[in-house]
Design a protein around this motif. Structure first.
Motif, PDB file in Angstrom:
ATOM      1  N   ILE A 168       0.837  -1.196   0.000  1.00  0.00           N
ATOM      2  CA  ILE A 168       0.000   0.000   0.000  1.00  0.00           C
ATOM      3  C   ILE A 168       0.871   1.245   0.000  1.00  0.00           C
ATOM      4  CG2 ILE A 168      -1.760   1.278   1.287  1.00  0.00           C
ATOM      5  CD1 ILE A 168      -2.694  -1.332  -0.052  1.00  0.00           C
ATOM      6  N   PHE A 172      -1.699   6.382   2.006  1.00  0.00           N
ATOM      7  CA  PHE A 172      -2.771   5.802   2.809  1.00  0.00           C
ATOM      8  C   PHE A 172      -2.354   5.719   4.276  1.00  0.00           C
ATOM      9  CE2 PHE A 172      -3.546   4.254  -1.490  1.00  0.00           C
ATOM     10  CZ  PHE A 172      -4.896   4.537  -1.637  1.00  0.00           C
ATOM     11  N   ALA A 272      -7.219   7.871  -2.100  1.00  0.00           N
ATOM     12  CA  ALA A 272      -6.611   8.087  -0.782  1.00  0.00           C
ATOM     13  C   ALA A 272      -7.225   9.277  -0.060  1.00  0.00           C
ATOM     14  CB  ALA A 272      -5.102   8.283  -0.926  1.00  0.00           C
ATOM     15  N   TYR A 275     -10.854   8.352   2.060  1.00  0.00           N
ATOM     16  CA  TYR A 275     -10.996   7.591   3.302  1.00  0.00           C
ATOM     17  C   TYR A 275     -11.144   8.453   4.561  1.00  0.00           C
ATOM     18  CZ  TYR A 275      -9.990   3.262   0.780  1.00  0.00           C
ATOM     19  OH  TYR A 275     -10.046   2.191  -0.082  1.00  0.00           O
ATOM     20  N   ASN A 292      -7.918  -4.587  -2.485  1.00  0.00           N
ATOM     21  CA  ASN A 292      -7.149  -3.366  -2.249  1.00  0.00           C
ATOM     22  C   ASN A 292      -7.829  -2.476  -1.223  1.00  0.00           C
ATOM     23  OD1 ASN A 292      -4.867  -3.581  -3.947  1.00  0.00           O
ATOM     24  ND2 ASN A 292      -6.092  -3.084  -5.734  1.00  0.00           N
ATOM     25  N   SER A 293      -9.161  -2.376  -1.328  1.00  0.00           N
ATOM     26  CA  SER A 293      -9.873  -1.453  -0.438  1.00  0.00           C
ATOM     27  C   SER A 293      -9.722  -1.858   1.021  1.00  0.00           C
ATOM     28  CB  SER A 293     -11.354  -1.375  -0.821  1.00  0.00           C
ATOM     29  OG  SER A 293     -11.977  -2.643  -0.728  1.00  0.00           O
ATOM     30  N   GLU A 296      -6.191  -0.671   1.957  1.00  0.00           N
ATOM     31  CA  GLU A 296      -6.105   0.787   1.969  1.00  0.00           C
ATOM     32  C   GLU A 296      -6.873   1.387   3.141  1.00  0.00           C
ATOM     33  OE1 GLU A 296      -5.820   1.158  -2.917  1.00  0.00           O
ATOM     34  OE2 GLU A 296      -7.687   1.617  -1.860  1.00  0.00           O
ATOM     35  N   SER A 300      -5.452   3.470   6.250  1.00  0.00           N
ATOM     36  CA  SER A 300      -5.993   4.806   6.504  1.00  0.00           C
ATOM     37  C   SER A 300      -6.607   4.943   7.891  1.00  0.00           C
ATOM     38  CB  SER A 300      -7.047   5.153   5.442  1.00  0.00           C
ATOM     39  OG  SER A 300      -6.466   5.213   4.156  1.00  0.00           O
TER      40      SER A 300
END
Length: 381
Positions: A168, A172, A272, A275, A292-293, A296, A300
Motif C-alpha cells: 500500500i 494511505f 486516498a 478515506y 485493495n480497499s 487501503e 488509513s
C-alpha cells in the motif's frame, strides 16, 4: 543486485490488479531496478502515475481476442531489454508470459494470481491456469486461501507457491497516522449536520454480483427496518445507470426510501483522499482475493466490516480492527454494520488505530518489496 524487470498485465485500466502492478513497478523502480511495464490493451487509467515516477511503459496493442502476437512481442521485449525476470499479473497475461518463457529459459517467469474462489472451490479455469503455471518459475498470490487450494489440487505447484500481500502506498498510511492523532478526523467535504452519523464507504472498481452490491443494500433495508437510521453508505467507484445490477439496486433504494442512507459517489481520481471522510469500510464481497480497499482502509485507520472469505479472517485476526460477517447474507452483514454504527466514536477510533498498526505489519512496502526482490533474484534460487 540491480535487475532488469518486465511487469506484464492486460492493461492499465482502473482495476485492483492494475493498481497493485503499478505500485510494484514504482516501488521496484525506486529501489534502483530497471523496470518496464508492458500491456497489450490501450486502457491507461494508471499511466500518469507511471510517467510521474519515471517508469518505462510499452503497449503491444493486441488486435483481437485470439491474437497471439503479444506472446512473440513479449519474447522480443525480453530479449531487447535483457530481462532477468518477467512478472505477469492475471490469468491471460500469465499464460502469454509462460509461453514466451519457453523461448527464454534464462529469464525467470513469475506469475501472480489475484483471483478468489467461491465456496464451491476451484473451477475449471483455475485448473487450466494452474496447469499452465507448470511453465512458471514462481507462482505468487495475494491470498493463502487461493494458493493453498491451488497447491492441494495440483501438488507439484506447491514448491513454487509464494504468498506476497498487497503493498500500500505511503499516502494511505499518512491518513492513518493523522487519524490516530485525532479523536475525530476533520473533513471539509462533510456537512456538519451529518457529522454525528456514521459514514461507511464501499470502494469497488465495478458494481457486480461478486462485489456483494445487492446483499449490502438489503442489509441497509434491514437496518432501517430496525429503526437504525443514523448512518450512510457511500459506494465509491464507477457506476453505469444502465447496468442491470445497478438498475435493480436503484429500484430497491427507491422502493425502501433509502436515499438518505445510500449514496453513489462515482469514480474518484484520488481514492486516498476519500478515506478520511468516513468512519468505517464495508467489504461485502462474495468472493475475491485480498481486496485493495481492505488494505487501503486499514492503512488509513478505518475499522472494517468484511465478509469471511479469502484471507480476511487471517488479516483481521484478533487485532480488534474489524468485524467479520457471512458472505451473501444480508442479516449477518446488517448485524455487523449495526455493531459498528452503535459503537462510541472513541471505540471506533481505537479499532482504526489497531487497523493502521495491522496494515503496517502486513502491507507496508518496506516489508513487501524485499519479498518480491527475493522471488525475482536468480542468485537466491
Amino acid at each position: 543486485m540491480r535487475m532488469n524487470i518486465i511487469l506484464f498485465i492486460d492493461s492499465l485500466a482502473n482495476g485492483g490488479s492494475q493498481r497493485q502492478l503499478v505500485n510494484l513497478a514504482i516501488g521496484l523502480h525506486q529501489r534502483d531496478h530497471c523496470v518496464t511495464v508492458i500491456t497489450y490493451t490501450p486502457l491507461n487509467h494508471h499511466l500518469p502515475r507511471l510517467e510521474a515516477a519515471g517508469v518505462s511503459f510499452e503497449c503491444l496493442n493486441k488486435r483481437s481476442k485470439f491474437d497471439l502476437r503479444p506472446v512473440i512481442r513479449l519474447y522480443q521485449a525480453i530479449r531487447r531489454l535483457k530481462a532477468d525476470s518477467v512478472v505477469a499479473f492475471l490469468r491471460t497475461p500469465a499464460l502469454y508470459a509462460e509461453l514466451a518463457g519457453l523461448l527464454c529459459r534464462r529469464t525467470r517467469i513469475v506469475v501472480s494470481e489475484r483471483a478468489g474462489i467461491t465456496d464451491r472451490g476451484l473451477g475449471k479455469e483455475h485448473y487450466l491456469s494452474g496447469l499452465g503455471h507448470s511453465l512458471a518459475t514462481v507462482v505468487t498470490g495475494n491470498s493463502h486461501h487461493y494458493l493453498d487450494a491451488l497447491a492441494k489440487a495440483l501438488p507439484w505447484l506447491k514448491p513454487k507457491c509464494q504468498v506476497i500481500y498487497n503493498s500500500i502506498d505511503e499516502q494511505f498510511f499518512e491518513n492513518g497516522k493523522a487519524r490516530s492523532q485525532l479523536e475525530q478526523p476533520p473533513s471539509d467535504s462533510v456537512d456538519s449536520a451529518q457529522s454525528s452519523a456514521c459514514r461507511l464507504c464501499v470502494v469497488a472498481a465495478r458494481p457486480s454480483e461478486e462485489k456483494g452490491l445487492l446483499p449490502l443494500i438489503n442489509a441497509v433495508v434491514q437496518l432501517v427496518d430496525r429503526g437504525i437510521t443514523d448512518f450512510s453508505v457511500h459506494w465509491i467507484g464507477p457506476v453505469q445507470d444502465t447496468h442491470p445490477l445497478v438498475s435493480k439496486a436503484q429500484s430497491l433504494i427507491e422502493q425502501h426510501s433509502l436515499q438518505g442512507n445510500w449514496h453513489w459517489e462515482g469514480e474518484q481520481s484520488e481514492v486516498a483522499r476519500c478515506y478520511p471522510d468516513y468512519q468505517g469500510l464495508v467489504l461485502p464481497s462474495l468472493h475475491e482475493g485480498v481486496a485493495n480497499s481492505l488494505c487501503e482502509a486499514m492503512a488509513s485507520g478505518l475499522p472494517v466490516i468484511a465478509t469471511d472469505i479469502a484471507d480476511n479472517a487471517l488479516i483481521l485476526g484478533d487485532s480488534g480492527c474489524g468485524l467479520l460477517c457471512q458472505p451473501d447474507n444480508a442479516s449477518s452483514l446488517a448485524d455487523a454494520m449495526q455493531a459498528l454504527i452503535q459503537l462510541p466514536q472513541e471505540t471506533r477510533t481505537a479499532m482504526g488505530l489497531s487497523a493502521y498498526q495491522r496494515a503496517r505489519e502486513l502491507f507496508d512496502e518496506k516489508n513487501c518489496l524485499p519479498q518480491w526482490e527475493r522471488v525475482l533474484t536468480p542468485a537466491l534460487h
